[in-house]
Design a protein around this motif. Structure first.
Motif, PDB file in Angstrom:
ATOM      1  N   ALA A  66       0.836  -1.200   0.000  1.00 52.84           N
ATOM      2  CA  ALA A  66       0.000   0.000   0.000  1.00 52.84           C
ATOM      3  C   ALA A  66       0.871   1.251   0.000  1.00 52.84           C
ATOM      4  O   ALA A  66       0.475   2.289  -0.537  1.00 52.84           O
ATOM      5  CB  ALA A  66      -0.942   0.002   1.201  1.00 52.84           C
ATOM      6  N   GLU A  67       2.058   1.154   0.581  1.00 52.20           N
ATOM      7  CA  GLU A  67       2.980   2.286   0.629  1.00 52.20           C
ATOM      8  C   GLU A  67       3.959   2.287  -0.551  1.00 52.20           C
ATOM      9  O   GLU A  67       4.683   3.263  -0.742  1.00 52.20           O
ATOM     10  CB  GLU A  67       3.764   2.247   1.941  1.00 52.20           C
ATOM     11  CG  GLU A  67       2.876   2.414   3.163  1.00 52.20           C
ATOM     12  CD  GLU A  67       3.632   2.210   4.466  1.00 52.20           C
ATOM     13  OE1 GLU A  67       4.870   2.033   4.431  1.00 52.20           O
ATOM     14  OE2 GLU A  67       2.983   2.208   5.519  1.00 52.20           O
ATOM     15  N   PRO A 116      -9.919   1.416   2.631  1.00 49.95           N
ATOM     16  CA  PRO A 116     -10.060   0.618   1.418  1.00 49.95           C
ATOM     17  C   PRO A 116      -8.756   0.374   0.654  1.00 49.95           C
ATOM     18  O   PRO A 116      -8.590  -0.682   0.061  1.00 49.95           O
ATOM     19  CB  PRO A 116     -11.064   1.386   0.567  1.00 49.95           C
ATOM     20  CG  PRO A 116     -11.248   2.705   1.210  1.00 49.95           C
ATOM     21  CD  PRO A 116     -10.724   2.629   2.597  1.00 49.95           C
ATOM     22  N   TRP A 117      -7.839   1.339   0.667  1.00 45.38           N
ATOM     23  CA  TRP A 117      -6.592   1.153  -0.079  1.00 45.38           C
ATOM     24  C   TRP A 117      -5.774   0.010   0.519  1.00 45.38           C
ATOM     25  O   TRP A 117      -5.301  -0.862  -0.215  1.00 45.38           O
ATOM     26  CB  TRP A 117      -5.785   2.445  -0.125  1.00 45.38           C
ATOM     27  CG  TRP A 117      -4.465   2.266  -0.819  1.00 45.38           C
ATOM     28  CD1 TRP A 117      -3.232   2.395  -0.269  1.00 45.38           C
ATOM     29  CD2 TRP A 117      -4.258   1.898  -2.184  1.00 45.38           C
ATOM     30  NE1 TRP A 117      -2.260   2.133  -1.207  1.00 45.38           N
ATOM     31  CE2 TRP A 117      -2.876   1.821  -2.401  1.00 45.38           C
ATOM     32  CE3 TRP A 117      -5.106   1.615  -3.247  1.00 45.38           C
ATOM     33  CZ2 TRP A 117      -2.314   1.478  -3.624  1.00 45.38           C
ATOM     34  CZ3 TRP A 117      -4.551   1.271  -4.467  1.00 45.38           C
ATOM     35  CH2 TRP A 117      -3.173   1.215  -4.650  1.00 45.38           C
ATOM     36  N   VAL A 118      -5.629  -0.027   1.817  1.00 42.41           N
ATOM     37  CA  VAL A 118      -4.887  -1.122   2.461  1.00 42.41           C
ATOM     38  C   VAL A 118      -5.633  -2.439   2.268  1.00 42.41           C
ATOM     39  O   VAL A 118      -5.020  -3.482   2.034  1.00 42.41           O
ATOM     40  CB  VAL A 118      -4.634  -0.825   3.960  1.00 42.41           C
ATOM     41  CG1 VAL A 118      -4.022  -2.021   4.660  1.00 42.41           C
ATOM     42  CG2 VAL A 118      -3.739   0.394   4.114  1.00 42.41           C
ATOM     43  N   ALA A 119      -6.963  -2.399   2.331  1.00 43.96           N
ATOM     44  CA  ALA A 119      -7.752  -3.612   2.115  1.00 43.96           C
ATOM     45  C   ALA A 119      -7.539  -4.159   0.703  1.00 43.96           C
ATOM     46  O   ALA A 119      -7.325  -5.364   0.519  1.00 43.96           O
ATOM     47  CB  ALA A 119      -9.227  -3.333   2.367  1.00 43.96           C
ATOM     48  N   VAL A 120      -7.576  -3.281  -0.296  1.00 43.81           N
ATOM     49  CA  VAL A 120      -7.353  -3.702  -1.683  1.00 43.81           C
ATOM     50  C   VAL A 120      -5.947  -4.278  -1.839  1.00 43.81           C
ATOM     51  O   VAL A 120      -5.751  -5.311  -2.494  1.00 43.81           O
ATOM     52  CB  VAL A 120      -7.587  -2.527  -2.659  1.00 43.81           C
ATOM     53  CG1 VAL A 120      -7.026  -2.820  -4.042  1.00 43.81           C
ATOM     54  CG2 VAL A 120      -9.064  -2.189  -2.736  1.00 43.81           C
ATOM     55  N   CYS A 121      -4.963  -3.649  -1.230  1.00 42.44           N
ATOM     56  CA  CYS A 121      -3.587  -4.128  -1.338  1.00 42.44           C
ATOM     57  C   CYS A 121      -3.412  -5.476  -0.637  1.00 42.44           C
ATOM     58  O   CYS A 121      -2.691  -6.350  -1.128  1.00 42.44           O
ATOM     59  CB  CYS A 121      -2.625  -3.092  -0.765  1.00 42.44           C
ATOM     60  SG  CYS A 121      -2.523  -1.603  -1.790  1.00 42.44           S
ATOM     61  N   THR A 122      -4.082  -5.660   0.486  1.00 42.71           N
ATOM     62  CA  THR A 122      -4.013  -6.942   1.191  1.00 42.71           C
ATOM     63  C   THR A 122      -4.670  -8.040   0.360  1.00 42.71           C
ATOM     64  O   THR A 122      -4.140  -9.153   0.254  1.00 42.71           O
ATOM     65  CB  THR A 122      -4.684  -6.831   2.581  1.00 42.71           C
ATOM     66  OG1 THR A 122      -4.034  -5.791   3.311  1.00 42.71           O
ATOM     67  CG2 THR A 122      -4.595  -8.127   3.347  1.00 42.71           C
TER      68      THR A 122
END
Length: 189
Positions: A93-94, A162-168
């Motif tokens: 995500a980062e 949502p961004w971290v969720a999508v990346c996970t």
């Protein structure tokens, strides 16, 4: 897309399937298409000793979808219970280039498993837009949906971010897509 063979090579079922696929491109009438599909099915049944490996695979139907989902789950359940998936999701995500690279590599690996590694003789039939294989889209779609549903249902992703969720989900998607490809073609359907 007939494969080239020399004149001294005897024809085999692979050559027959090449010819049938060429015919598939020019047959327009529904009755003729149904007869051609029946001939392709008959040729597939006649091939080899009926074992799993060495069959010609074309199309992508509900059976293939179920096999892909099972393969995706077999590879995905360990990803869902392992905390490292969340750590990797936070990392990508980062680092967006790592995410893009992972997703691109996944598409290439799945394409390789399906069409290059030759576990089975997988044929491209009726590609989307004339170039995108249906089986590739199906396997990637099934594994991405399975990854999203599994990680969400088991509380492994928090959609408040949502961004971290999508990346996970993307991290879990990588092995799940490979599992889906193997699950789809190894049974030989």
């Amino acid at each position: 897309m007939s494969r080239s063979r020399t004149d001294d090579e005897p024809p085999d079922l692979s050559d027959l399937f090449d010819e049938l696929e060429d015919l598939d491109d020019v047959v327009d009438e529904p009755d003729a298409q149904a007869r051609l599909d029946a001939v392709k099915q008959l040729a597939g049944e006649m091939q080899g000793d009926g074992g799993t490996f060495g069959q010609v695979i074309y199309g992508f139907d509900r059976h293939d979808t179920a096999e892909a989902a099972l393969g995706s789950l077999l590879f995905g359940i360990p990803m869902a219970v392992e905390g490292g998936t969340n750590e990797a999701g936070e990392f990508v995500a980062e680092h967006v280039l790592n995410l893009v690279g992972s997703l691109a590599a996944t598409v290439f690996i799945v394409y390789g498993v399906l069409y290059v590694a030759r576990f089975q003789d997988v044929r491209i039939s009726h590609p989307f837009f004339g170039v995108i294989p249906r089986r590739l889209v199906g396997v990637l779609g099934v594994s991405s949906i399975t990854a999203t549903l599994l990680l969400t249902a088991w509380g492994r992703v928090d959609w408040a971010d949502p961004w971290v969720a999508v990346c996970t989900v993307a991290v879990a998607f990588v092995p799940m897509a490979i599992g889906a490809a193997l699950g789809d073609i190894l049974p030989g359907s």
